[in-house]
Enzyme design. Structure first.
Site, PDB file in Angstrom:
ATOM      1  N   GLY A  22      26.915  29.721   0.290  1.00 24.04           N
ATOM      2  CA  GLY A  22      27.831  31.155  -0.977  1.00 24.04           C
ATOM      3  C   GLY A  22      28.050  29.413  -1.666  1.00 24.04           C
ATOM      4  O   GLY A  22      28.743  29.254  -2.319  1.00 24.04           O
ATOM      5  N   GLY A  26      31.936  30.371  -7.149  1.00 24.45           N
ATOM      6  CA  GLY A  26      33.057  30.061  -6.628  1.00 24.45           C
ATOM      7  C   GLY A  26      34.160  28.839  -5.836  1.00 24.45           C
ATOM      8  O   GLY A  26      33.647  27.996  -6.314  1.00 24.45           O
ATOM      9  N   GLY A  28      33.068  28.232  -2.922  1.00 26.17           N
ATOM     10  CA  GLY A  28      31.996  28.008  -2.440  1.00 26.17           C
ATOM     11  C   GLY A  28      31.272  25.976  -3.039  1.00 26.17           C
ATOM     12  O   GLY A  28      31.351  25.142  -3.358  1.00 26.17           O
ATOM     13  N   SER A 151      40.287  35.546   5.202  1.00 23.90           N
ATOM     14  CA  SER A 151      41.072  36.268   3.903  1.00 23.90           C
ATOM     15  C   SER A 151      42.218  36.502   3.951  1.00 23.90           C
ATOM     16  O   SER A 151      42.563  37.024   5.634  1.00 23.90           O
ATOM     17  CB  SER A 151      40.149  37.226   3.437  1.00 23.90           C
ATOM     18  OG  SER A 151      40.783  38.374   1.975  1.00 23.90           O
ATOM     19  N   TYR A 176      36.180  45.516   3.980  1.00 21.79           N
ATOM     20  CA  TYR A 176      35.947  44.445   3.763  1.00 21.79           C
ATOM     21  C   TYR A 176      37.290  43.616   4.632  1.00 21.79           C
ATOM     22  O   TYR A 176      37.235  42.907   5.530  1.00 21.79           O
ATOM     23  CB  TYR A 176      36.467  44.253   2.819  1.00 21.79           C
ATOM     24  CG  TYR A 176      37.123  42.532   2.356  1.00 21.79           C
ATOM     25  CD1 TYR A 176      35.714  41.783   2.014  1.00 21.79           C
ATOM     26  CD2 TYR A 176      38.267  42.068   2.062  1.00 21.79           C
ATOM     27  CE1 TYR A 176      36.175  41.187   1.681  1.00 21.79           C
ATOM     28  CE2 TYR A 176      38.507  40.858   1.165  1.00 21.79           C
ATOM     29  CZ  TYR A 176      37.249  40.785   1.338  1.00 21.79           C
ATOM     30  OH  TYR A 176      37.132  38.768   0.635  1.00 21.79           O
TER      31      TYR A 176
END
Length: 313
Positions: A22, A26, A28, A151, A176
């Site tokens: 990724g 963003g 990444g 996260s 998530y």
């Protein structure tokens, strides 16, 4: 006395080979920029090749001496993961830093190609399989690192062993949180297993706190509304700051493996990177071991840790 770590403290990464999933947008892309600035050779492992080539062109414009390769990887398809890994190993003999960065966040219920719930399947199983398939080249590279992005959602995460595939109900946010807790448990369990075999490879987890990216569009691909974007900007930190924990985990020479790196501010939401111990209570040996074995069975990727004695024969 300032203990604020910034990207200026990244050491020279010339001749270091890095794979970042990724890496075309963003956090990444912010991570890729700083790694390129410090001399690393990058492989952007991306689902959207057009976006990946655009990101690579931008990086090469900013850092003309950098090496940037774009390769296709769809973490929601284990065949794609296998193909990426095989191609990488054919082209490269070393891998200094693997950054498991890509992720999907709170989409409607979806499935991977192999039929797994999309968030658990992409965020966790895809990266679990990728790391396992790249393990031989990681073990062949002295002092290599695996960085896995979790996260702050892991704090409220729970592994629903009786409902991993959302066969008896689905909540986007709960799933998530499950996928992000799985990322954290995987990173810690990987470190434990690497250490047990005497490998010089280490595994570290990181999280960006609350970073101001377009994730609040819930995977729609559209820009978030002005009002929600404004409120979000007040609550969050910049993508540049959000990338610092990943960069710290990937490059700081003081780390030994098993750490969780996140922002040092209130609630781990903003700030400069440090070792975040507020998640230590989420690690559970038996849960991590059960998840590991299930992940091997679900992906068909069984980790081969070489014992140092076997190498010396």
């Amino acid at each position: 006395m300032s203990t604020q770590w910034t990207a200026k403290q990244i050491p020279d990464l010339t001749d270091k080979q890095v794979v970042i999933t990724g890496g075309s947008g963003g956090l990444g892309l912010e991570t890729a920029k700083e790694l390129a600035a410090h001399g690393a050779s990058l492989v952007l492992a991306v689902r959207n090749l057009e976006k990946g080539h655009q990101a690579a062109a931008d990086l090469l414009r900013q850092y003309p001496r950098s090496k940037v390769e774009v390769m296709h990887l769809d973490l929601a398809d284990l065949q794609s993961v296998h193909q990426f890994s095989q191609t990488y190993i054919q082209r490269h003999t070393s891998l200094d830093i693997l950054i498991n960065n890509a992720g999907v966040m709170i989409p409607p219920l979806g499935r991977t190609v192999q039929g797994f719930e999309l968030q658990f399947g992409s965020n966790h199983l895809g990266h679990f399989a990728l790391t396992g398939e790249l393990l031989p080249v990681l073990l062949d590279t002295p002092d290599s690192r695996v960085i896995t992005l979790s996260s702050i959602a892991a704090r409220s995460g729970y592994i629903y062993f009786n409902n991993l595939n959302a066969q008896i109900g689905y909540s986007a946010m709960k799933f998530y949180g499950q996928s992000k807790l799985a990322n954290l448990l995987f990173a810690r369990e990987l470190q434990k297993r690497l250490q047990a075999t005497g490998a010089s490879t280490i595994s570290i987890a990181a999280h960006p706190g609350v970073a101001n990216t377009n994730l609040i569009s819930r995977g729609s691909g559209q820009k978030a509304g002005k009002a929600s974007s404004f409120i979000w900007s007040l609550l969050s930190q910049s993508a540049e700051m959000g990338a610092l924990p990943t960069l710290y985990a990937a490059t700081n020479p003081s780390l030994k493996g098993g750490e969780y790196i996140g922002p040092d501010g209130k609630g781990s939401r903003k700030g400069y990177p440090h070792i975040d111990r507020t998640f230590d209570h989420k690690y559970n040996d038996s849960t991590a071991d059960k998840l590991w074995k299930l992940s091997e069975d679900m992906t068909g990727v069984y980790y081969q840790f070489r014992q140092p004695e076997a190498i010396e024969e």
